[in-house]
Motif scaffolding. Sequence first.
Motif, short mmCIF file in Angstrom:
data_model
loop_
_atom_site.label_atom_id
_atom_site.label_comp_id
_atom_site.label_asym_id
_atom_site.label_seq_id
_atom_site.Cartn_x
_atom_site.Cartn_y
_atom_site.Cartn_z
N LEU A 1 0.85 -1.19 0.00
CA LEU A 1 0.00 0.00 0.00
C LEU A 1 0.89 1.24 0.00
CD1 LEU A 1 -2.84 1.39 0.42
CD2 LEU A 1 -2.34 1.28 2.87
N LYS A 2 0.70 2.11 -0.99
CA LYS A 2 1.41 3.39 -1.01
C LYS A 2 0.41 4.51 -0.81
CE LYS A 2 4.79 6.23 -3.41
NZ LYS A 2 4.16 7.48 -3.00
N HIS A 3 0.58 5.26 0.29
CA HIS A 3 -0.31 6.37 0.61
C HIS A 3 0.55 7.57 0.99
CE1 HIS A 3 -2.68 8.75 3.63
NE2 HIS A 3 -3.48 8.78 2.58
N MET A 4 0.46 8.65 0.21
CA MET A 4 1.34 9.80 0.37
C MET A 4 2.79 9.31 0.41
SD MET A 4 -0.75 12.62 2.63
CE MET A 4 -0.93 11.70 4.15
N THR A 5 3.52 9.59 1.51
CA THR A 5 4.90 9.10 1.60
C THR A 5 5.01 7.82 2.40
OG1 THR A 5 5.21 10.57 3.50
CG2 THR A 5 5.92 11.40 1.35
N ILE B 1 -2.35 4.17 9.30
CA ILE B 1 -2.37 5.11 8.18
C ILE B 1 -3.07 6.38 8.65
CG2 ILE B 1 -3.15 5.48 5.81
CD1 ILE B 1 -1.09 3.30 6.02
N PHE B 2 -2.52 7.55 8.32
CA PHE B 2 -3.21 8.80 8.62
C PHE B 2 -3.75 9.35 7.31
CE2 PHE B 2 1.43 9.40 8.89
CZ PHE B 2 1.73 8.58 9.95
N PHE B 3 -5.07 9.45 7.23
CA PHE B 3 -5.70 9.80 5.97
C PHE B 3 -6.98 10.59 6.21
CE2 PHE B 3 -7.78 5.97 7.38
CZ PHE B 3 -9.09 6.09 6.97
N ASP B 4 -7.47 11.22 5.15
CA ASP B 4 -8.76 11.90 5.14
C ASP B 4 -9.68 11.17 4.18
OD1 ASP B 4 -8.38 14.45 6.76
OD2 ASP B 4 -6.71 14.62 5.36
#
Length: 552
Positions: A353-357, A400-403
């Motif tokens: 999983l790639k999310h932002m950095t 994961i920190f996400f909106d």
Amino acid sequence: MPTLPLQETDLTTLESFFQQELDKDLLRLVTAGSVDDGKSTLIGRLLYDSQSVYEDQLHAVHRASQTRNNGNLDLSLLTDGLRAEREQGITIDVAYRYFTTHKRKFILADTPGHVQYTRNMATGASNADLAIVLLDARRGIQEQSRRHAYIASLLGITHLVVAVNKMDQVSYKEDVFQQIQREFSEFLDQLSFHEIYWLPMSALEGDNVVERSQHMPWFDGRPLLEYLENVKVPSAKTRSPFRFAVQRVVRPHQDFRGYSGEISSGVIHVGSPVKVLPAGPVTIVKSIHTYEGEQNFAFAPMSVTLSLQDEIDISRGDLICSAEAPPLVSRSFVATVIWFDERPLQLSRKYLLKHMTQFTRAEVKALQHRVNIQSFSPEPCESLKMNEIGVAEIEASQEIFFDPYRENRYAGSAILIDPETNFTVGALIMLGTSGKQQIAHPTQEKGKWAPLTADERVSRFGHRPAVLVLAGREKLVQHLERRLFEQGAQVVILKRWNADAAAVLREAGVIVLSLDAAAKATVSLPPLPLEDEQAVDKVLDVLLAANVLLRI
């Protein structure tokens, strides 16, 4: 030899020219639609007729056209640059082109129409503000036309141009255009576009591309370029909460430690409180540094270096965010999945999983449903095949920190990668946290329907119940009600306080806006700006920080 005053005048004129270019706003757009609907030809015509093609490019296209079309100028070659594309006369990869007019700057993404390259269309549309879906006037609406429009809507594009192309091949008949408009409108009305512009045109002949067509006097709208120059597409980047993914830690000497990266959303000021994730502490922005020097504030999408008041262990991949409106933090989340790979999605398979950095391992724990591209109705499924779209519950190996994507396109998007092939197999549109906050189907208990629970209401509405007191701000309350309602919230206004009524509404999971100062608030509000629009944004930030709003 020119005199010094003339040189100064020339320099002033040149600086003025560059400043005018910098002051122009930028519109990112993507072309989509089925194969052979004329997407590449449209962009070529747009560049050619607006005189945005360099001479060497034009000469190269003339030479390449000799082997095609009996030497006639093939405008599609201005974007189709791969050898396979020119040999087959199709678009395979996304081609980006930049041009400018006296009103606006543009970045165009020409995407392929073939089914096996749907992933490339999603890539091109991921950063676009506006989509142009082309339809062949002879063939009408194709399955890819629907799929591309649906993907554009999923990716948060709010403005759509439906260009009915090749009108020259149906003798510019108005009834052909109107029939396609009626049929496609039934489909598009179910999507979330704010504005749809219908345009009959011929990219090959140039009708209604840059100049108004003389062959279609029955159409009184603007040609494509005029519409693109004037359409207002507000950017959500600066209105979303502050998000800054750390790309690099800068330590030029022992007296300075900074954190470099690009602001993905929001605005930051010197002195603003920020939160650092995953460490968690709150600190103050001490200084903001850019290429031009130290600044008092910065905004998306600027690249900056931030220094903080406190010494905190921060490294690449960490997130610096608004202390008042932090993102969701969870290992599990629910997302809409656009599947790209020929190998179907497997629930037992480990993916990257790639999310932002952030880069971590993840597993698809469950599939809630697959979306029927014809009717948008959910269908039960055990897997997703190539180009299918569904909703899945995903669990990562670390937090994961996400909106939610609707709140922040950058912080709410991610990709799945096959660890064996390093191939991007799926695009994720993050909806919210999983578990009790996401319920796919109602529950049954011993053959009877169980009573609704508070968690089920939270899952359906995307928020928890609350009471806000905004005495004397009736217009603000109306604006706030509208904003919350448009985002799917259950919200009501109480002009006179009634404790019993408020208790019933809270039990039903509703957000109550009270105009009565005697009301008992469950969420306290700070002093609000007098301007209603700014005050609404401030209230929404407070609701996010208080964990009342979950996915809006």
